[in-house]
Write a protein that holds these residues in place. Structure first.
Motif: not given
Length: 327
Positions: A229, A233, A235-237, A239, A243
C-alpha cells in the motif's frame, strides 16, 4: 510458568502459596495462587470484570473477590495480594494513576495504589503507563505493563533491548531498554476488526465456509495488500473485503481472513517502521492470535524471536517482589 493441574484441596493449595495475583480487567477477573518460586499452584476465573460486578461500587469489588478467592484468603489470612488491569483505572476499585515512561517494574511498585477491604485486607494495584513525548501524540496502557514485566521475568535476555508486540483489541508495540519500557504505540486492530465485521457493509458477505487453504490464502492476500500500500490506501483497500466477495474471487467464509490480514498487515507496516531493526521482536498474548501475528511477521521478513502466552502471573510476581511482599 505452568498451572499445577492437581491440588489436594483449596485450603492445602493456599497454604503452599506465597502470593495471590489478580488480573482484573473490564470483562473478567482471573486469580492465581503463586508459590514462593513464582510457579502457579492454582488458577480460577470469573466474569466479574469491573463492568460486570455483582454489586455497584466498592461492595461489588469485595463481593467479587470473596466469591472467587474467599476460601484461599481464609486459609492464609496474611497472604499478600496484588492486582493489575482496569481495577486500577478511574472506574476501578482504587485508581492507580499512569506512570510516565521510561518505567521498570520497580517504578510500578513505587507508584502502586492500595485498596483495602472492610476486613482490612490490602490489595496492591499496579499503575498503568503513559507515553507522552513532546513530538508525538500521547498513548496509554493498563495491564500490558505487567504482561511486559512477566515476559522479561521469563526471558531476561530481552531486557537489554527488544520490541514487545502484544496483539489484542488494542494491540501494543512497546520498546524495552535496560528492563524499562521506554515507549509504545497502540493500534486498534482488534476493535476495528470486530466493528467492521459486525457493524458495516463489509460483514454482509462474511458467511458460509471456506477450506483452510482458501482462508490462509485470503489472509496472505490481505497482508500483501497492506505491504504494497501507499499513503492513504487503507480506507480504499477496506472496500475490497466486499468486492472480493461480490466478484467471487474469495468465498464468503474467507473474507474475514482477508480483512484480518489487511488490518494486521497495516499494523505491522506501521510497527516495523518505528521498531529498532537490530532489536529482537517478541509476541505476548493468546496463542491463536500470536500464531496469526507470527505468520504475518514472518511474511514481512521479521519473525518473532520469542512467543509468550499469559505472562500476567509472572509480571505480578515480579511486581510483588519489587514491593517487598515476598520473603
Amino acid at each position: 510458568m505452568t498451572v499445577q493441574p492437581d491440588t489436594p484441596s483449596p485450603d492445602a493449595a493456599a497454604r503452599g502459596a506465597a502470593l495471590l495475583a489478580l488480573d482484573w480487567g473490564t470483562s473478567s477477573l482471573r486469580a492465581f495462587l503463586l508459590a514462593a518460586d513464582g510457579h502457579i499452584i492454582a488458577a480460577r476465573a470469573s466474569r466479574h470484570g469491573i463492568q460486570a460486578l455483582p454489586l455497584p461500587g466498592t461492595a461489588g469489588f469485595e463481593t467479587a473477590l470473596e466469591a472467587l478467592t474467599g476460601d484461599w484468603l481464609a486459609a492464609v489470612p496474611r497472604l499478600p495480594v496484588v492486582a493489575c488491569g482496569m481495577v486500577g483505572s478511574a472506574q476501578g476499585w482504587r485508581e492507580a494513576p499512569y506512570v510516565r515512561c521510561p518505567a521498570a517494574v520497580a517504578t510500578l511498585a513505587d507508584k502502586a495504589a492500595v485498596a483495602e477491604t472492610a476486613a482490612g485486607r490490602r490489595i496492591a494495584i499496579a499503575p498503568g503507563l503513559l507515553f507522552d513525548p513532546a513530538d508525538a501524540r500521547p498513548d496509554v496502557m493498563r495491564g500490558e505493563e505487567i504482561q511486559i514485566a512477566g515476559a522479561l521475568e521469563q526471558a531476561p535476555r530481552l531486557a537489554a533491548r527488544a520490541t514487545l508486540v502484544l496483539p489484542g483489541t488494542h494491540s501494543k508495540w512497546a520498546t524495552v531498554e535496560e528492563a524499562r519500557v521506554t515507549g509504545f504505540s497502540t493500534a486498534m486492530t482488534g476493535e476495528l476488526f470486530a466493528t467492521l465485521s459486525a457493524h458495516t457493509i463489509l460483514g454482509r458477505l462474511m458467511e458460509g465456509t471456506a477450506a483452510a487453504a482458501e482462508r490462509e490464502a485470503a489472509f496472505a492476500a490481505g497482508l500483501e495488500d497492506a505491504r504494497a500500500s501507499g499513503p492513504g490506501d487503507f480506507v480504499r483497500q477496506l472496500f475490497a473485503t466486499r468486492t472480493l466477495g461480490l466478484t467471487g474471487r474469495l468465498p464468503g467464509g474467507a473474507l474475514a481472513d482477508y480483512l484480518s490480514g489487511l488490518l494486521i498487515g497495516h499494523e505491522i507496516v506501521s510497527g516495523l517502521a518505528r521498531a529498532d531493526a537490530r532489536a529482537p521482536l517478541a509476541l505476548v498474548g493468546a496463542p491463536a492470535l500470536c500464531t496469526r501475528y507470527q505468520t504475518a511477521l514472518s511474511a514481512f521478513g521479521r519473525p518473532a524471536a520469542a512467543v509468550f502466552d499469559n505472562t500476567a502471573p509472572a509480571g505480578l510476581f515480579a511486581f510483588a517482589r519489587a514491593l517487598g511482599l515476598l520473603s
